[in-house]
Scaffold this motif. Structure first.
Motif, short mmCIF file in Angstrom:
data_model
loop_
_atom_site.label_atom_id
_atom_site.label_comp_id
_atom_site.label_asym_id
_atom_site.label_seq_id
_atom_site.Cartn_x
_atom_site.Cartn_y
_atom_site.Cartn_z
N LEU A 76 15.28 7.65 -10.68
CA LEU A 76 16.14 7.41 -9.52
C LEU A 76 15.41 7.73 -8.21
N VAL A 77 14.65 8.84 -8.24
CA VAL A 77 13.88 9.20 -7.04
C VAL A 77 12.84 8.11 -6.75
N ALA A 78 12.19 7.61 -7.82
CA ALA A 78 11.20 6.53 -7.64
C ALA A 78 11.87 5.31 -7.01
N PHE A 79 13.07 5.02 -7.48
CA PHE A 79 13.82 3.88 -6.95
C PHE A 79 14.09 4.08 -5.46
N ALA A 80 14.57 5.29 -5.11
CA ALA A 80 14.88 5.59 -3.71
C ALA A 80 13.60 5.53 -2.85
N LEU A 81 12.51 6.08 -3.39
CA LEU A 81 11.25 6.08 -2.64
C LEU A 81 10.76 4.66 -2.37
N CYS A 82 10.89 3.81 -3.39
CA CYS A 82 10.39 2.43 -3.25
C CYS A 82 11.20 1.64 -2.23
N LEU A 83 12.45 2.03 -2.02
CA LEU A 83 13.26 1.32 -1.04
C LEU A 83 12.74 1.56 0.38
N GLY A 84 12.13 2.74 0.60
CA GLY A 84 11.64 3.10 1.95
C GLY A 84 10.70 2.05 2.52
N PRO A 85 9.57 1.79 1.86
CA PRO A 85 8.65 0.77 2.39
C PRO A 85 9.30 -0.61 2.49
N GLY A 86 10.21 -0.89 1.55
CA GLY A 86 10.90 -2.18 1.56
C GLY A 86 11.73 -2.33 2.83
N LEU A 144 0.84 -1.21 0.00
CA LEU A 144 0.00 0.00 0.00
C LEU A 144 0.87 1.26 0.00
N SER A 145 1.94 1.23 0.80
CA SER A 145 2.87 2.38 0.84
C SER A 145 3.49 2.58 -0.54
N LEU A 146 3.89 1.48 -1.15
CA LEU A 146 4.50 1.57 -2.49
C LEU A 146 3.52 2.17 -3.49
N LEU A 147 2.26 1.74 -3.39
CA LEU A 147 1.24 2.25 -4.30
C LEU A 147 1.07 3.77 -4.14
N PHE A 148 0.97 4.21 -2.88
CA PHE A 148 0.80 5.65 -2.62
C PHE A 148 2.00 6.44 -3.16
N LEU A 149 3.20 5.90 -2.91
CA LEU A 149 4.41 6.61 -3.36
C LEU A 149 4.44 6.69 -4.88
N LEU A 150 4.13 5.57 -5.51
CA LEU A 150 4.14 5.56 -6.98
C LEU A 150 3.09 6.52 -7.54
N ALA A 151 1.90 6.49 -6.94
CA ALA A 151 0.81 7.33 -7.45
C ALA A 151 1.12 8.81 -7.25
N GLY A 152 1.63 9.17 -6.07
CA GLY A 152 1.91 10.57 -5.78
C GLY A 152 3.07 11.10 -6.60
N TRP A 153 4.19 10.41 -6.53
CA TRP A 153 5.37 10.83 -7.30
C TRP A 153 5.06 10.74 -8.80
#
Lengths: 353, 241
Positions: free
Chosen positions: A298-308, A262-271
């Motif tokens: 690159l920002v998307a990559f960094a953001l996706c690492l957060g929830p991971g 869910l966190s990944l989805l929100f991050l992807l949708a917002g960014w």
């Protein structure tokens, strides 16, 4: 038959020019993606018995070849008989380098009989032309259907689907499912889908974008419709991963993966909403995404690492904090990007062919 | 009702449309004429919210387009130059999508969509994806989309180009019927004969400026047009024919 000669010659030229005309960067990107898919396949397939292995390869190969062929284009413009069309389709299939890969891979693994079945499977979409489609009018489903239909024609999305399929097969087969796999796979799936999130209008073309502008929708509503499509597409994939993890590793791990997804989805949708409006670029059907903003990726990559990371090492309050930040960020971004969409529509339109 | 005052559009240093003033009253079919590249489509795009004017104001059905763009879009129908269709949706799905966005119920949307597609001779092909449809089919779909919600004001950019004669005649009858019931219809076209039979008033655009306006019947349209838009000099084509 001789009269078909020039048309067949032209089709061969078109196929190869399309392939070679992609440019070294695009071909390199595709080879890298295929390599990544191969490595993932090797990682997961070692746990599978022989029969499912074949079918995962079969799915992958049919998916790639079927999509790479694209819709019927040039031949449809000429007065061809049914027999002519069969000849044209067969030759078109035969000169496609992806056909050779399909035949080589499946032929070596599972025999030539299966090859024929696969090639017939590739032709299946052609035979289905003209089928009746149920399309009941409603506010969102048609936009959703359109976005999903375009999304499944992208290799990036297909790759994510294959990864999910392999993970589920791995979970079904392997009693001692690695915990790391359960939180890594959602990140990989999200990243593979990030190209469509970061290019929300990429599959619409300029004409489709114009239709959005003509409909009585605000910028925020347009981006919401895109978010709903993303939630259905990526959420469906991540939901499967969470279910498989839950089944093998217990409901708590399933919940961890669910919150992570869910966190990944929100991050992807917002960014994605922000990037789609600020640096839009076109996506081509039946290909991997090519181009776009490197820094946005690159920002998307960094953001996706957060929830991971939160799923792997964090406590529950960390995971929920990440979820809250991602959700709030998505809400804010959709509003900001929606207003920007209304003001900067001409700039977006110019970027879409 | 369409009112534009001092409409201007610049692309860099190039001025595509310059100081265009327009007023089209309800119940009128207005022809917007001019040669290729004169700025007709750019003007339509500004009037329908697809392009932001560099200067000037647009008021449609009593609403300022800049202040209430969604309100304006609820009341207008547009057949744009590029048709604005989604390649991945079928022709029918376009109409199914649009109806509810304009506040039509599911049943009403289906009834109107079916009627429009039958009238435009498109019903049999309604499940074709737009990306696979012919130009004429796409154009008819875009026209059906423009009409579906019974707009008060209709903008049609070259509605007869690429359309078969029987459908064109049906479209002409539809437009006349709409205008008789009080709708405002704004049509751009290159076909002077067709326009002369259809419209009640006209404007001629050249080099981004309105060079002539008038009402049909005052003078033959062709005379007025060629008076302001001279034909290219004659050439001797001895090698042709």
């Amino acid at each position: 038959m001789a009269r078909l000669g020039p048309l067949l010659g032209a089709l061969v030229k078109i196929r190869w020019r399309t392939l070679l005309g992609r440019g070294s960067a695009e071909i390199t990107g595709e080879v890298l993606m295929l390599l990544a898919a191969g490595l993932m396949a090797e990682r997961f397939l070692q746990y599978l018995p022989e029969f499912p292995v074949v079918w995962v390869w079969v799915g992958l190969a049919v998916c790639w070849l079927g999509m790479s062929r694209g819709p019927e284009g040039v031949p449809g413009q000429f007065p061809l008989t049914r027999g002519d069309r069969m000849v044209v389709r067969t030759v078109e299939l035969a000169v496609n380098p992806l056909s050779w890969i399909l035949v080589f891979v499946t032929g070596r693994i599972s025999g030539w009989g299966l090859c024929l079945i696969l090639l017939a499977g590739v032709e299946w979409p052609t035979w289905r032309r003209g089928k009746r489609v149920s399309a009941r009018p409603s506010r969102w489903p048609a936009l959703l259907r359109k976005d999903l239909r375009a999304a499944v024609r992208l290799f990036d999305t297909a790759l994510a689907g294959v990864i999910v399929l392999m993970f589920v097969a791995y979970a079904v087969r392997e009693a001692n499912l690695a915990v790391e796999a359960a939180w890594i796979v959602p990140v990989v799936v999200a990243l593979s889908n990030s190209t469509i999130a970061l290019n929300a209008f990429g599959t619409d073309n300029g004409t489709g974008f114009d239709r959005y502008l003509l409909l009585p929708l605000t910028g925020r509503e347009i981006l919401w419709s895109k978010t709903v499509s993303l939630v259905v597409l990526v959420g469906g994939q991540l939901g499967l991963v969470a279910l498989a993890a839950s089944w093998r590793l217990g409901w708590e791990m399933g919940l961890v993966v669910g919150v992570e997804g869910l966190s990944l989805l929100f991050l992807l949708a917002g960014w994605g909403a922000w990037v789609s409006v600020w640096v839009p670029f076109a996506l081509k059907a039946y290909r991997f995404a090519d181009g776009g903003s490197v820094w946005a990726g690159l920002v998307a990559f960094a953001l996706c690492l957060g929830p991971g990371m939160a799923a792997a090492r964090g406590d529950w309050w960390v995971r929920l904090l990440v979820l809250w930040v991602a959700g709030a960020g998505c809400w804010v971004m959709l509003g900001v990007a929606g207003r920007r969409l209304e003001r900067g529509r001409e700039r977006i339109r110019e970027r879409l062919p | 009702m369409i009112r534009a005052i001092g409409l201007q559009k610049k692309f860099g240093t190039f001025t595509a449309v310059d100081s265009v003033d327009l007023t089209v009253e309800p119940g009128t079919i207005h022809g917007f004429l001019g040669p290729n590249g004169s700025g007709k489509s750019t003007t339509v795009k500004m009037l329908t919210g697809l392009l932001e004017p560099t200067a000037g104001t647009v008021e449609i059905n009593g609403m300022d387009l800049r202040v209430d763009p969604v309100g304006v879009k609820q009341t207008i129908g547009v057949l744009p130059e590029d048709l604005a269709l989604f390649d991945a949706l079928t022709l029918w799905e376009h109409l199914a999508l649009a109806g509810p966005l304009y506040g039509l119920s599911r049943g009403e949307t289906e009834a109107r969509a079916g009627q429009l597609l039958r009238y435009l001779d498109l019903f049999a092909e309604r499940h074709t994806e737009a990306g696979q449809a012919s130009y004429g089919m796409r154009k008819k779909t875009a026209l059906a989309l423009a009409l579906l919600h019974n707009p008060k004001t209709l903008f049609l950019d070259e509605p007869f180009e690429g359309i078969d004669p029987s459908s064109a005649e049906n479209i002409r009858e539809l437009l006349v019927g709409m205008a008789e019931k009080g709708a405002t219809v704004f049509v751009t076209s290159h076909l002077l004969d067709v326009v002369e039979k259809l419209v009640s008033s006209y404007s001629i655009l050249a080099g981004g400026k309105v060079v002539a306006t008038g009402r049909i019947g005052e003078r033959p349209l062709k005379d007025v047009y060629f008076e302001h838009i001279p034909r290219p000099a004659g050439e001797e084509f001895s090698w042709l024919g």
